[in-house]
Design an enzyme around this catalytic site. Structure first.
Site, short mmCIF file in Angstrom:
data_model
loop_
_atom_site.label_atom_id
_atom_site.label_comp_id
_atom_site.label_asym_id
_atom_site.label_seq_id
_atom_site.Cartn_x
_atom_site.Cartn_y
_atom_site.Cartn_z
N LYS A 134 9.33 12.52 22.56
CA LYS A 134 10.79 12.58 22.71
C LYS A 134 11.47 12.51 21.34
CE LYS A 134 13.27 8.76 23.67
NZ LYS A 134 14.38 8.61 22.71
N ASN A 135 11.04 11.55 20.52
CA ASN A 135 11.73 11.35 19.25
C ASN A 135 11.45 12.47 18.25
OD1 ASN A 135 12.83 9.07 20.28
ND2 ASN A 135 11.64 7.62 19.04
N CYS A 192 24.60 -0.40 20.47
CA CYS A 192 23.85 -0.35 21.72
C CYS A 192 23.15 -1.69 21.92
CB CYS A 192 22.86 0.80 21.72
SG CYS A 192 21.53 0.58 20.59
N ARG A 237 23.51 -0.58 15.00
CA ARG A 237 23.03 0.76 14.64
C ARG A 237 24.07 1.60 13.91
NH1 ARG A 237 19.05 2.73 19.41
NH2 ARG A 237 18.13 3.92 17.74
N PRO A 238 24.43 1.22 12.69
CA PRO A 238 25.41 1.99 11.92
C PRO A 238 24.84 3.34 11.46
CG PRO A 238 24.48 0.23 10.58
CD PRO A 238 23.90 0.07 11.95
N ASP A 271 25.85 4.53 8.29
CA ASP A 271 26.28 4.60 6.89
C ASP A 271 25.29 5.36 6.00
OD1 ASP A 271 24.66 2.33 7.59
OD2 ASP A 271 24.96 1.55 5.56
N LEU A 272 24.00 5.24 6.29
CA LEU A 272 23.01 5.89 5.43
C LEU A 272 23.04 7.41 5.60
CD1 LEU A 272 20.08 3.35 5.93
CD2 LEU A 272 21.63 3.51 3.97
N ASP A 291 9.41 0.06 18.65
CA ASP A 291 9.45 0.56 20.03
C ASP A 291 8.31 0.01 20.89
OD1 ASP A 291 11.75 1.93 19.53
OD2 ASP A 291 10.82 3.91 19.38
N ARG A 350 14.27 7.92 30.49
CA ARG A 350 14.69 8.65 29.29
C ARG A 350 13.50 8.85 28.36
NH1 ARG A 350 18.46 5.41 25.93
NH2 ARG A 350 17.83 7.05 24.52
C1 UD1 Z 1 14.64 5.97 15.65
C2 UD1 Z 1 14.02 6.14 17.02
C3 UD1 Z 1 13.92 4.80 17.74
C4 UD1 Z 1 13.19 3.78 16.88
C5 UD1 Z 1 13.81 3.71 15.48
C6 UD1 Z 1 13.02 2.83 14.52
C7 UD1 Z 1 14.73 8.38 17.63
C8 UD1 Z 1 15.55 9.25 18.52
N1 UD1 Z 1 14.85 7.05 17.79
O1 UD1 Z 1 15.97 5.50 15.85
O2 UD1 Z 1 13.21 5.00 18.96
O3 UD1 Z 1 13.30 2.51 17.47
O4 UD1 Z 1 13.85 5.03 14.91
O5 UD1 Z 1 11.70 3.22 14.47
O6 UD1 Z 1 13.95 8.88 16.82
N2 UD1 Z 1 20.39 1.73 9.94
C9 UD1 Z 1 21.44 1.46 9.11
N3 UD1 Z 1 22.22 2.50 8.70
C10 UD1 Z 1 21.99 3.78 9.08
C11 UD1 Z 1 20.90 4.05 9.91
C12 UD1 Z 1 20.12 2.99 10.33
O7 UD1 Z 1 21.70 0.31 8.75
O8 UD1 Z 1 22.74 4.69 8.67
C13 UD1 Z 1 19.54 0.62 10.42
C14 UD1 Z 1 19.63 0.45 11.94
O9 UD1 Z 1 20.75 -0.31 12.31
C15 UD1 Z 1 18.32 -0.22 12.24
C16 UD1 Z 1 17.36 0.37 11.22
O10 UD1 Z 1 18.18 0.93 10.18
O11 UD1 Z 1 18.41 -1.60 12.06
C17 UD1 Z 1 16.44 1.43 11.75
O12 UD1 Z 1 17.19 2.47 12.31
P1 UD1 Z 1 16.70 3.98 12.29
O13 UD1 Z 1 15.38 4.09 11.63
O14 UD1 Z 1 17.82 4.82 11.76
O15 UD1 Z 1 16.52 4.27 13.83
P2 UD1 Z 1 17.00 5.53 14.64
O16 UD1 Z 1 16.81 6.77 13.84
O17 UD1 Z 1 18.34 5.25 15.22
#
Ligand code: UD1
Length: 433
Positions: A22-23, A118, A123-124, A126-127, A307, A399
């Site tokens: 899925k991811n 969520c 889950r920001p 910003d990056l 996960d 899902r």
């Molecule tokens: C993806 C996966 C999810 C998995 C996660 C971590 C998909 C669709 N989902 O989610 O199943 O649990 O990777 O392996 O692929 N963060 C920031 N700023 C940002 C982006 C992220 O601070 O701009 C933080 C998040 O809040 C979190 C951490 O980074 O604490 C990891 O998030 P991220 O790796 O981005 O996860 P997703 O891509 O949302």
């Protein structure tokens, strides 16, 4: 509201075939927007999130031919008709934010509703935005939207403060047709990133280093259509490994890539479960032996996957001794603890750490799946709990795992889905038709 009724089952036995990831497929679907030509994606799991992404692509102007019964999707986006997908669709799935990178690359503009927080944390994004800005996009945030615009993106070096999966994917896609070379430092190394890079390279992209912490993207003028097979889902693989372990069963897991589940294999072996990499697939045998407690700390790949945290914890509640689970990736990913405790598990939490005293007798009760992985954890616990466990809000579970009930039932699990009506998902976010 649909629910699963899970009854205590014997050891799970038999074999199971893992579906496409899925991811991996969600960002690959978004990446089809990068070119005008036809892209064929194979091994696509038939899941609600795939349906939502298909509908988003259609709203953007894609022609999506859905042959999901054969796990195939064909996407052609000869023209981008819309750069502002509707909130009603985007809000159904956080992962839909990865369409921003491809839209920026293809037409230099995107306006996307801000994804909310969520259950597992704020889950920001910003990056993601930092990366787009570094590539030269003008970012405007306000009234629930984020807008990015650029006449031409220019290659640069982007350092990610955290190796975010979504940000790495989004920035990689934005940079693929930028002028010059982009380097993403401290990039996420997940197999899904490698699959996306492979897909884009087949389209004519020039991405090197995916799967390491430094990804180099040399901008190209144009991409073309291609055909791609999605990698097997490593979290589904892990879920069935743990299902075998918690029920003290013996399951052959076919179409899995053992390299992608190394930490899960290592931790299961540490507990005393036999995991064998055979020619036919991964064989998990927990029919013999005494199992011991272990400690887990979630980390970005190649560390132990967040996960799998709740799912492994369900197993640890059945193993004598004290285990510790530390969650470092998400700030609030212990929602399943209170539900497991209601079933009789002995778990205490402090900040991001949970202590499990294994061996307490689990008894079925009514529990709620707070996110898709937590839901799977509760089903696994239900398979070994006395009596019946009623898992509510199972749309979360569905899902993440294709034909969840069928696959578990084929292994001997007693799970029945109860739906109040045939159209039961609408209230909980069934995608618009
Ligand atoms: C993806 C996966 C999810 C998995 C996660 C971590 C998909 C669709 N989902 O989610 O199943 O649990 O990777 O392996 O692929 N963060 C920031 N700023 C940002 C982006 C992220 O601070 O701009 C933080 C998040 O809040 C979190 C951490 O980074 O604490 C990891 O998030 P991220 O790796 O981005 O996860 P997703 O891509 O949302």
């Amino acid at each position: 509201m649909a629910k699963f009724i899970v009854q205590k089952s014997g050891p799970l036995m038999g074999e199971v075939e893992i579906s496409g990831s899925k991811n991996a497929v969600l960002p690959i679907m978004a990446a089809t927007l990068l070119c005008e030509e036809q892209c064929v994606i194979m091994d696509v799991p038939k899941l609600r999130d795939v349906d939502v992404m298909s509908q988003i692509l259609v709203r953007i102007g894609a022609n999506v031919k859905d042959e999901l019964e054969q796990n195939k999707l064909t996407v052609t986006t000869s023209e981008i008709a819309e750069t502002e997908p509707p909130y009603g669709l985007v809000s159904k799935m956080r992962a839909s934010f990865v369409i921003m990178g491809p839209l920026l690359a293809r037409v230099g503009r995107a306006r996307i509703p801000l994804p909310g927080g969520c259950a597992i944390g704020s889950r920001p994004i910003d990056l993601h935005l930092k990366g787009f800005a570094a590539l030269g996009a003008k970012i405007v945030e306000g009234s629930g939207f984020v807008e990015a615009q650029a006449d031409r993106l220019r290659g640069t070096t982007v350092y990610l403060d955290f190796p975010s999966v979504g940000a790495t994917e989004n920035i990689m896609m934005a940079a693929v047709m930028a002028e010059g070379t982009t380097v993403i430092e401290n990039a996420a190394e997940e197999p899904e990133i490698v699959d996306l890079a492979n897909f884009i390279n087949k389209m004519g992209g020039r991405i090197k280093g995916a799967g390491t912490d430094t990804i180099k993207i040399e901008g190209v003028e144009k991409l073309h259509g291609t055909t791609h097979h999605v990698i097997p889902d490593r979290i589904e693989t892990g879920t069935f490994m743990l299902a075998a372990a918690i029920t003290r069963g013996n399951v052959l897991i076919k179409n899995s890539l053992p390299d992608h589940v190394k930490p899960v294999i290592a931790k299961l072996r540490e507990c005393g479960v036999s995991v064998e990499d055979t020619l036919e697939g991964l064989r998990v045998d927990a029919t013999r032996g005494k199992f011991t407690a272990t400690d887990i700390k979630t980390m970005p790949y190649p560390g132990f996957p967040t996960d799998m945290q709740s799912i492994f914890m369900a197993f640890l509640t059945t193993v004598e001794g004290k285990s510790t689970v530390i969650e470092t990736v998400f700030e609030n990913r212990f929602m399943h603890v209170s539900e497991l405790s209601r079933m009789g598990a002995n778990i205490t939490t402090k900040d991001r750490s949970a202590t499990i005293i294994g061996g307490a007798k689990l008894t079925g009760t009514q529990v709620v799946a707070t996110d898709l992985r937590a839901g799977a954890a509760l089903v696994l616990a239900g398979l070994v709990a006395e009596d019946f466990t009623e898992v509510d809000e199972v749309y979360h579970i569905e899902r993440g795992c294709e034909r969840f009930v069928d696959k578990f039932s084929a292994l001997g699990a007693n799970i029945v889905k109860e739906s109040p009506d045939s159209n039961n998902y609408n209230k909980y976010g069934k995608a618009e038709q």
